[in-house]
Design an enzyme around this catalytic site. Structure first.
Site, PDB file in Angstrom:
ATOM      1  CB  SER A  49      -0.960  -0.042   1.200  1.00  0.00           C
ATOM      2  OG  SER A  49      -2.037   0.840   1.033  1.00  0.00           O
ATOM      3  CG  ASP A 161      -4.401  -1.747   0.918  1.00  0.00           C
ATOM      4  OD1 ASP A 161      -3.606  -2.412   1.623  1.00  0.00           O
ATOM      5  OD2 ASP A 161      -4.321  -0.513   0.792  1.00  0.00           O
TER       6      ASP A 161
END
Length: 270
Positions: A49, A161
């Site tokens: 991320s 993510d």
């Protein structure tokens, strides 16, 4: 995992694992600035991320100051826009366009430092670790917080993510490196205001991150957790320099004895 022969056979002296955490990721640049001042440079970077985003910038040869400048005087809407999509509230077209201009590198192979990016294959419920192929779609996939951002499709697979299963990506590089420095930017805060739907989604997501970091935290030789990250939200672009300095000051203190480390040990600042 997408692989290439060099990644599989090469042994690295030092790896750097960077966690996800939204705007708290500016602390990563402060940590890397401190590392550079001590003459400590990673041979491979692993990111999830925000950590994938920061890692890609550094792996492309950008300095921490150049990275901070990229975000300075910007607003969230410079990078993400609200959309009517049924699978996400915001698109990351602005971030994609900005990265293409800033990074120059088009593929992992174009980077100056090897990089591993962790994303989540949401359909098959598993982590995927990218280290080859087109760079920017894989970075965006790693950053695509469910509900908040539209998922990224790569070769027919839907990714979100990477923090869902592996927010602190030490494992992808642990067996490749003599030592690993891990940087965790998510505070385990117990109380936080929830003001709207996006805050609710992000809060729910972050509460789940702490549970999957324990294994990776124990695998790191040096663990850095910048202080006071609880004060900053995922979309906080108004305290960039302050977050950067938190990472810098914490890393300066922990890394001053790095050269003396001769066996796996964990140093925690929190």
């Amino acid at each position: 995992m997408e692989t290439n022969n060099e990644y599989n056979r090469k042994k690295y002296k030092l790896g750097l694992a960077l966690s996800g955490g939204g705007a708290r990721g500016f602390a990563h640049f402060g940590v890397i600035k401190a590392m550079q001042e001590y003459g400590i440079r990673p041979d491979i970077i692993s990111g999830t991320s925000a950590g994938a985003l920061a890692g890609a910038m550094i792996a492309a040869g950008k300095t921490p100051d150049e990275c901070i400048e990229f975000f300075t005087h910007k607003k969230v809407l410079n990078f993400a826009r609200f959309t009517m999509s049924k699978i996400g509230l915001m698109s990351m077209n602005g971030m994609e366009n900005g990265l293409r201009k800033f990074l120059k590198a088009k593929t992992f192979e174009d980077l100056q430092t090897p990089l591993v990016v962790t994303a989540t294959d949401i359909s098959n419920a598993k982590s995927v670790h990218f280290n080859s192929g087109e760079l920017i779609p894989r970075i965006l996939a790693s950053c695509s917080v469910p509900i908040v951002f539209i998922p990224i499709e790569i070769d027919g697979v839907i990714y979100v993510d990477g923090g869902i299963f592996m927010n602190l990506p030490v494992r992808p590089i642990r067996d490749l490196c003599e030592k690993v420095i891990a940087v965790e930017i998510n505070s385990n805060e117990s109380r936080q205001k929830v003001g709207n739907m996006i805050h609710m989604a992000v809060r729910s997501f972050h509460l789940g991150l702490a549970a999957n970091t324990h294994i990776d935290k124990k695998l790191a030789d040096i663990f850095i957790a910048p202080d006071d990250m609880i004060r900053y939200s995922m979309f906080d672009l108004s305290h960039i320099r302050e977050i950067y300095e938190q990472g810098y000051s914490t890393a300066r203190e922990i890394l001053k004895d790095f050269q003396k480390v001769t066996a796996p040990a964990v140093a925690i600042a929190n």
